[in-house]
Write a protein that holds these residues in place. Structure first.
Motif, mmCIF file in Angstrom:
data_model
loop_
_atom_site.group_PDB
_atom_site.id
_atom_site.type_symbol
_atom_site.label_atom_id
_atom_site.label_comp_id
_atom_site.label_asym_id
_atom_site.label_seq_id
_atom_site.Cartn_x
_atom_site.Cartn_y
_atom_site.Cartn_z
ATOM 1 N N ARG A 120 12.862 31.011 -68.114
ATOM 2 C CA ARG A 120 11.909 31.287 -69.183
ATOM 3 C C ARG A 120 12.200 32.594 -69.913
ATOM 4 O O ARG A 120 12.011 32.685 -71.122
ATOM 5 N N GLU A 121 12.642 33.607 -69.177
ATOM 6 C CA GLU A 121 12.814 34.918 -69.784
ATOM 7 C C GLU A 121 14.215 35.164 -70.341
ATOM 8 O O GLU A 121 14.374 35.889 -71.317
ATOM 9 N N GLN A 122 15.249 34.582 -69.692
ATOM 10 C CA GLN A 122 16.613 34.908 -70.092
ATOM 11 C C GLN A 122 17.470 33.700 -70.433
ATOM 12 O O GLN A 122 18.632 33.840 -70.799
ATOM 13 N N GLY A 123 16.920 32.496 -70.271
ATOM 14 C CA GLY A 123 17.692 31.303 -70.574
ATOM 15 C C GLY A 123 18.747 30.989 -69.533
ATOM 16 O O GLY A 123 19.692 30.263 -69.815
ATOM 17 N N LEU A 124 18.600 31.528 -68.319
ATOM 18 C CA LEU A 124 19.530 31.257 -67.226
ATOM 19 C C LEU A 124 19.035 30.076 -66.422
ATOM 20 O O LEU A 124 17.845 29.953 -66.152
ATOM 21 N N LEU A 125 19.961 29.214 -66.010
ATOM 22 C CA LEU A 125 19.591 28.039 -65.236
ATOM 23 C C LEU A 125 20.354 28.043 -63.922
ATOM 24 O O LEU A 125 21.585 28.085 -63.913
ATOM 25 N N ALA A 126 19.627 28.018 -62.819
ATOM 26 C CA ALA A 126 20.230 27.957 -61.485
ATOM 27 C C ALA A 126 19.809 26.636 -60.854
ATOM 28 O O ALA A 126 18.633 26.416 -60.581
ATOM 29 N N VAL A 127 20.786 25.752 -60.652
ATOM 30 C CA VAL A 127 20.498 24.415 -60.134
ATOM 31 C C VAL A 127 21.467 24.106 -59.008
ATOM 32 O O VAL A 127 22.660 24.362 -59.119
ATOM 33 N N THR A 128 20.972 23.537 -57.926
ATOM 34 C CA THR A 128 21.839 23.078 -56.866
ATOM 35 C C THR A 128 22.152 21.603 -57.082
ATOM 36 O O THR A 128 21.301 20.836 -57.559
ATOM 37 N N ILE A 129 23.354 21.209 -56.750
ATOM 38 C CA ILE A 129 23.759 19.812 -56.931
ATOM 39 C C ILE A 129 22.910 18.885 -56.071
ATOM 40 O O ILE A 129 22.700 17.726 -56.407
ATOM 41 N N ASP A 130 22.385 19.397 -54.971
ATOM 42 C CA ASP A 130 21.629 18.578 -54.018
ATOM 43 C C ASP A 130 20.132 18.513 -54.310
ATOM 44 O O ASP A 130 19.383 17.982 -53.494
ATOM 45 N N ASP A 131 19.684 19.039 -55.441
ATOM 46 C CA ASP A 131 18.254 19.044 -55.764
ATOM 47 C C ASP A 131 17.765 17.602 -55.926
ATOM 48 O O ASP A 131 18.186 16.888 -56.832
ATOM 49 N N GLN A 132 16.873 17.197 -55.052
ATOM 50 C CA GLN A 132 16.398 15.814 -55.029
ATOM 51 C C GLN A 132 15.446 15.487 -56.178
ATOM 52 O O GLN A 132 15.100 14.327 -56.386
ATOM 53 N N ARG A 133 15.032 16.490 -56.946
ATOM 54 C CA ARG A 133 14.186 16.223 -58.112
ATOM 55 C C ARG A 133 14.995 15.650 -59.265
ATOM 56 O O ARG A 133 14.434 15.123 -60.216
ATOM 57 N N LEU A 134 16.331 15.756 -59.168
ATOM 58 C CA LEU A 134 17.209 15.250 -60.218
ATOM 59 C C LEU A 134 17.695 13.850 -59.877
ATOM 60 O O LEU A 134 17.872 13.509 -58.714
ATOM 61 N N THR A 135 17.930 13.064 -60.909
ATOM 62 C CA THR A 135 18.516 11.735 -60.707
ATOM 63 C C THR A 135 20.007 11.906 -60.450
ATOM 64 O O THR A 135 20.574 12.990 -60.652
ATOM 65 N N TRP A 136 20.661 10.836 -60.044
ATOM 66 C CA TRP A 136 22.097 10.884 -59.781
ATOM 67 C C TRP A 136 22.851 11.308 -61.046
ATOM 68 O O TRP A 136 23.771 12.124 -60.987
ATOM 69 N N VAL A 137 22.438 10.769 -62.184
ATOM 70 C CA VAL A 137 23.101 11.085 -63.455
ATOM 71 C C VAL A 137 22.951 12.580 -63.758
ATOM 72 O O VAL A 137 23.917 13.236 -64.175
ATOM 73 N N GLU A 138 21.770 13.124 -63.557
ATOM 74 C CA GLU A 138 21.544 14.548 -63.814
ATOM 75 C C GLU A 138 22.360 15.424 -62.871
ATOM 76 O O GLU A 138 22.922 16.446 -63.293
#
Length: 64
Positions: free
Chosen positions: A24-42
């Motif tokens: 929200r503040e800096q436009g940085l995105l930290a995402v883990t490949i194993d995040d179960q909230r994401l679909t396979w495509v994401e």
């Protein structure tokens, strides 16, 4: 014995809170490949972006 003066200790923020505020503040995105909230495509998109920007991840060797 206290290591910090009173009022300077504060509380540690959760990793999710740090990630949310970073986005929200800096436009940085930290995402883990194993995040179960994401679909396979994401997850694949995140993987491809990471490989494009930073190269492939080293293969983990199996410990026996």
């Amino acid at each position: 014995m206290k290591w910090l003066p009173r009022g300077y200790g504060g509380e540690r923020r959760s990793p999710e809170c740090v990630k949310r505020e970073g986005w929200r503040e800096q436009g940085l995105l930290a995402v883990t490949i194993d995040d179960q909230r994401l679909t396979w495509v994401e997850r694949e998109l995140v993987k491809q972006l990471g490989e494009k920007l930073y190269g492939k991840r080293p293969l983990l060797k199996e410990v026996r």
